[in-house]
Enzyme design. Structure first.
Site, PDB file in Angstrom:
ATOM      1  N   CYS A  64      -2.427   5.952  -2.224  1.00  0.00           N
ATOM      2  CA  CYS A  64      -2.188   6.293  -3.637  1.00  0.00           C
ATOM      3  C   CYS A  64      -1.949   5.023  -4.437  1.00  0.00           C
ATOM      4  CB  CYS A  64      -0.930   7.131  -3.823  1.00  0.00           C
ATOM      5  SG  CYS A  64      -0.630   8.298  -2.554  1.00  0.00           S
TER       6      CYS A  64
ATOM      7  N   ASN B  91       4.262   1.571   2.148  1.00  0.00           N
ATOM      8  CA  ASN B  91       5.288   2.302   1.416  1.00  0.00           C
ATOM      9  C   ASN B  91       4.992   3.799   1.483  1.00  0.00           C
ATOM     10  OD1 ASN B  91       7.272   3.049  -0.332  1.00  0.00           O
ATOM     11  ND2 ASN B  91       6.459   1.964  -2.103  1.00  0.00           N
TER      12      ASN B  91
ATOM     13  N   ILE C 229       0.857  -1.192   0.000  1.00  0.00           N
ATOM     14  CA  ILE C 229       0.000   0.000   0.000  1.00  0.00           C
ATOM     15  C   ILE C 229       0.889   1.236   0.000  1.00  0.00           C
ATOM     16  CG2 ILE C 229      -1.877   1.208   1.151  1.00  0.00           C
ATOM     17  CD1 ILE C 229      -2.578  -1.344   2.601  1.00  0.00           C
ATOM     18  N   ASP C 230       0.731   2.063  -1.017  1.00  0.00           N
ATOM     19  CA  ASP C 230       1.479   3.327  -1.097  1.00  0.00           C
ATOM     20  C   ASP C 230       0.687   4.379  -0.329  1.00  0.00           C
ATOM     21  OD1 ASP C 230       2.288   2.747  -4.591  1.00  0.00           O
ATOM     22  OD2 ASP C 230       3.257   2.026  -2.772  1.00  0.00           O
ATOM     23  N   VAL C 231       1.401   5.037   0.556  1.00  0.00           N
ATOM     24  CA  VAL C 231       0.724   5.871   1.541  1.00  0.00           C
ATOM     25  C   VAL C 231       1.314   7.283   1.543  1.00  0.00           C
ATOM     26  CG1 VAL C 231       0.761   6.176   4.048  1.00  0.00           C
ATOM     27  CG2 VAL C 231       0.039   4.017   3.081  1.00  0.00           C
TER      28      VAL C 231
END
Lengths: 380, 204, 268
Positions: free
Chosen positions: C145, C175, C129-131
């Site tokens: 994101c 991430n 998970i891009d955060v």
């Protein structure tokens, strides 16, 4: 060994160098050159010390107020590592360590660079060359069948330094070039084409490239480079390692003790391709053993006994299993099958003369090139 | 020839790569014919116990394997779920195991000491090697391997436990019953530790 | 005792390795296979390789490259980038890869994780998970994101992590977009919030600038995954590309210092 084999009775250079000359004592011209030209002018005592300090003062003065006062090309190998050590600890300079990554770094080389950067407290700049471009050019060179296979890496190093020197307006370059381990030069016939020749590269690419342009491959022609160097006044290349005692084993011990630096089995082993090229490709395909020159240098400078050298040259540095695995590694890294690389190994031999080149023009300025130490193999 | 049993489950290629590096001849075995020259066997396995057992049973390789291992005493190394398959059965599923090393496979989640730990057991863990065993010949003092699993083996006969590891509970991570061996961890992905263990297995 | 995992994370862009800052301005770092080989020689704990083009272009995974990387690795390899279905995951695992990671495709459709877990086993399924920290005067918390931080979704990070875990992820990687390439430390706050909510192993990525930063993460979270890109690829003020990784001795010292016996986080 055939009956036609002639070897020097002092060092171990032989007539696999087609231009070698023996005198009536059975000594070769490398030995005589060393005795007559190099030794009388090689001072590592107080005279050398004085010259070293002079060199240091000049560089320091020119570098006042700048982030670094000189640049050292660092491969992770012995000579360039020692040069970095000498520059910082013996000359009191503030060098920037410069490394070109052409995709063939061994873990040991990378580790050594890291240990020097940390141990000496110096800054590092790396130029990473586009691997696809290097790969495609290297395959073209292999297809061309000439012995000068390391020209590709040389071009990458050379052009990387050129680009950097231009951008940062570098005045002083320090190289690890030295007499102690290099007084016996590798003959040009053994794949040591002098300088980066855009004409040669262009013709090899035209005939053996993959048909598409290879613009990403960094290529600065030696003649352009030389003119530029002349234009940029005061750009100097220094060889401090000839001004102080350089005993290979002692230096390796000291670097290991101080920084945990790891010695290599042999010269140029910091690049996986060069190690493969010098230990397998060149000897087995062409019969050229660069180690002859390396060991001969050590014999001439009293660091190796002749029979020891003969014993070592009788077999490769790396064992057969390792070489087989490296053959496969190199093939796959170049996107070739093992069979394809084998085909290239077996094909008829050619030389640079089979391609368009400006060797004669370059040869005219060859001495200048050597003095500038601009071949990658002078960046130790 | 070292034969890596390919019954549709497990990372065959990684084993072949490892043996290649060790310069030991190894090939995959997909058919009973492939097994005929086996001097050593690797039984890999990942994923669910029942899936692996079913695939092995359906592959046509089970009978020839049993013949080789039980009759001809060809050494075999079960890895990860391949090791679990050596047991009598697993709490994860319903199918019986091969029962070459009596014991049962339990869930970390069912033990109070490990129930609240992150699952799967993932990462490098230290081994406690019980005694001198040929699998651990030439090992340094602190062997460790990569683990990736949620169920663990418990031998019935403590003599069969060669090494244990700790994750909330103590698990039997290397087991041995004569020429039948099992490792819960992944020697094919455990750097020099794994290479040494595989080398010891294949040259024993 | 189970050790924390120190994980280099490599980004592949047009077949070459790159490093980004804030997920932007990819800088060419070299040949992926050579890098993997060096990490292998340095005996890295495990490796993450992400194809940052595939998610955006919708291309198939580069199976040829993956096979070569897997052949080099004597440590577990996690591969991700543009994976959209369980068949691709199976195929990748068959090439010798331990774990497959998904991000946008799983966030769009968490059932993908279930299907992947069925195909290759939950232990081989990783959700990334891009955060990014919410911006704005009164903003609090984090936003999710995807597509190299090109899209922002109206989802709450921690709830999403739990959903993905439920659906079949065997590991969660958080991430941090803001901290990407900054080398100023991990988002410890995010890590602390996420840890008690998860039953699967947690890995943090984004921000590590030194071993000390990893030490802080381990002190806060115990046995956790500490992933880094820039730290293992750059050196010094000129961000010189130089592949590096802590030695076994350095790791032992770090763990002894930051990890209490038992592997639980130190009280904070």
């Amino acid at each position: 060994m055939s009956l036609d084999h002639k070897i020097c009775n002092h060092c171990i250079m032989d007539n696999s160098d087609p231009n070698i000359v023996f005198d009536d004592r059975g000594r070769c011209d490398y030995c005589n050159n060393f005795e007559r030209l190099i030794q009388p002018n090689w001072h590592t005592d107080a005279r050398g010390q004085a010259a070293l300090q002079q060199m240091a003062e000049t560089i320091r003065a020119d570098g006042k107020g700048k982030d670094f006062d000189c640049v050292i090309g660092l491969s992770g190998g012995l000579d360039s590592s020692f040069a970095a050590y000498v520059a910082k600890e013996k000359m009191g300079l503030r060098p920037l360590l410069f490394h070109v990554d052409a995709g063939w770094n061994t873990d040991q080389a990378v580790g050594n660079i890291e240990k020097l950067v940390d141990g000496l407290g110096l800054d590092l700049y790396t130029e990473v060359v586009n691997w696809q471009a290097v790969k495609r050019m290297q395959v073209a060179f292999l297809r061309a069948g000439i012995p000068d296979q390391d020209l590709v890496q040389d071009a990458a190093f050379f052009s990387g330094l050129y680009k950097f020197a231009r951008e940062y307006k570098v005045k002083h370059i320090i190289t690890g070039s030295n007499f102690s381990t290099e007084c016996c030069r590798e003959p040009e016939e053994w794949g040591g084409y002098l300088g980066i020749d855009k004409t040669l590269f262009g013709d090899i690419w035209k005939q053996h490239g993959d048909g598409r342009p290879n613009d990403e491959f960094p290529l600065v022609d030696i003649l352009v480079y030389k003119i530029w160097y002349q234009k940029v006044l005061g750009m100097k290349v220094h060889h401090p390692l000839n001004l102080l005692p350089y005993v290979k084993k002692d230096v390796e011990d000291e670097l290991e003790r101080r920084f945990g630096w790891q010695r290599f089995r042999h010269k140029h082993h910091e690049s996986r391709f060069t190690r493969f090229y010098e230990d397998y490709w060149l000897p087995r395909r062409f019969g050229y053993h660069k180690r002859r020159a390396h060991f001969s240098s050590l014999i001439l400078t009293g660091q190796m006994a002749r029979d020891q050298a003969l014993e070592r040259i009788a077999k490769p540095e790396m064992d057969e299993h390792f070489l087989r695995q490296e053959f496969e590694y190199v093939a796959h890294k170049l996107d070739l099958s093992v069979a394809e690389l084998q085909q290239l190994f077996d094909q008829p031999k050619r030389t640079y003369r089979d391609f368009r080149n400006k060797r004669d023009l370059i040869g005219f300025g060859a001495n200048l090139l050597r003095k500038l130490g601009l071949e990658r193999r002078y960046f130790r | 020839m070292i034969r890596v049993v390919d019954y549709g489950v497990g990372n065959i290629q990684a084993f072949l790569n490892m043996f290649k590096r060790l310069d030991l001849p190894a090939e995959r075995a997909r058919t009973p014919q492939d097994l005929m020259d086996a001097k050593h066997l690797i039984l890999p396995g990942v994923g669910a116990f029942d899936t692996a057992m079913r695939k092995l049973n359906d592959s046509g390789l089970r009978q020839p394997l049993e013949h080789l291992v039980l009759q001809q005493q060809v050494p075999v190394l079960g890895v990860c779920v391949g090791m679990q398959m050596l047991a009598s059965g697993s709490d994860e599923g319903v199918l019986p195991g091969l029962n070459w090393i009596p014991g049962r496979v339990h869930a970390f989640a069912d033990q109070p000491a490990s129930a609240s730990l992150p699952m799967p057991h993932m990462g490098w863990n230290d081994l406690q090697v019980q005694d001198d065993h040929p699998l651990f010949r030439d090992f340094g003092p602190a062997p460790r391997f990569y683990f990736l699993h949620s169920f663990y083996f418990q031998c019935e006969n403590r003599q069969h436990a060669v090494a244990t590891a700790h994750y909330g509970v103590d698990i039997d991570c290397v087991v041995s019953n004569h020429h039948v061996h099992g490792v819960q961890c992944h020697p094919e992905k455990s750097h020099h530790f794994g290479a040494q263990l595989l080398k010891n297995f294949a040259t024993h | 005792m189970l050790r924390p995992r120190i994980i280099p994370c490599l980004l592949v862009h047009k077949g070459g390795l790159v490093k980004t800052q804030g997920f932007k301005s990819p800088k060419y770092v070299g040949d992926p296979i050579n890098a993997v080989k060096i990490f292998n020689e340095k005996e890295a704990d495990e490796l993450i390789v992400l194809d940052i083009d595939a998610a955006v272009t919708g291309a198939e995974p580069d199976y040829a490259l993956i096979a070569k990387l897997a052949a080099e690795c004597r440590m577990p390899l996690c591969y991700g980038g543009g994976i959209r279905n369980a068949e691709q995951a199976s195929r990748i695992v068959d090439l010798g890869v331990e774990k497959v990671s998904v991000s946008s495709a799983a966030i769009d459709d968490p059932e993908l994780l279930t299907r992947m877990a069925e195909a290759v086993g939950r232990q081989s399924v990783v959700a990334v998970i891009d955060v990014r920290k919410r911006s704005g005067l009164f903003a609090k918390g984090y936003e999710v994101c995807t597509h190299n931080a090109g899209k922002v979704l109206r989802l709450e990070v921690l709830a999403l992590a739990q959903t993905l875990q439920q659906a079949g992820a065997g590991e969660i990687v958080l991430n941090s977009v803001d901290r990407d390439g900054q080398m100023k430390g991990y988002d410890l706050e995010l890590a602390r919030q996420a840890l008690p909510l998860l039953k699967v192993p947690l890995t943090l990525l984004g921000g590590a600038g030194s071993l000390a930063d990893m030490g802080q993460l381990i002190e806060a979270c115990g046995t956790v995954g500490a992933a880094a890109g820039s730290l293992f690829v750059f050196k010094g003020p000129y961000r010189a590309v130089l592949i590096n990784y802590p030695s076994a001795v350095q790791k032992d010292e770090l763990f002894a210092k930051c990890l209490p016996a038992g592997g639980r986080p130190k009280a904070h």
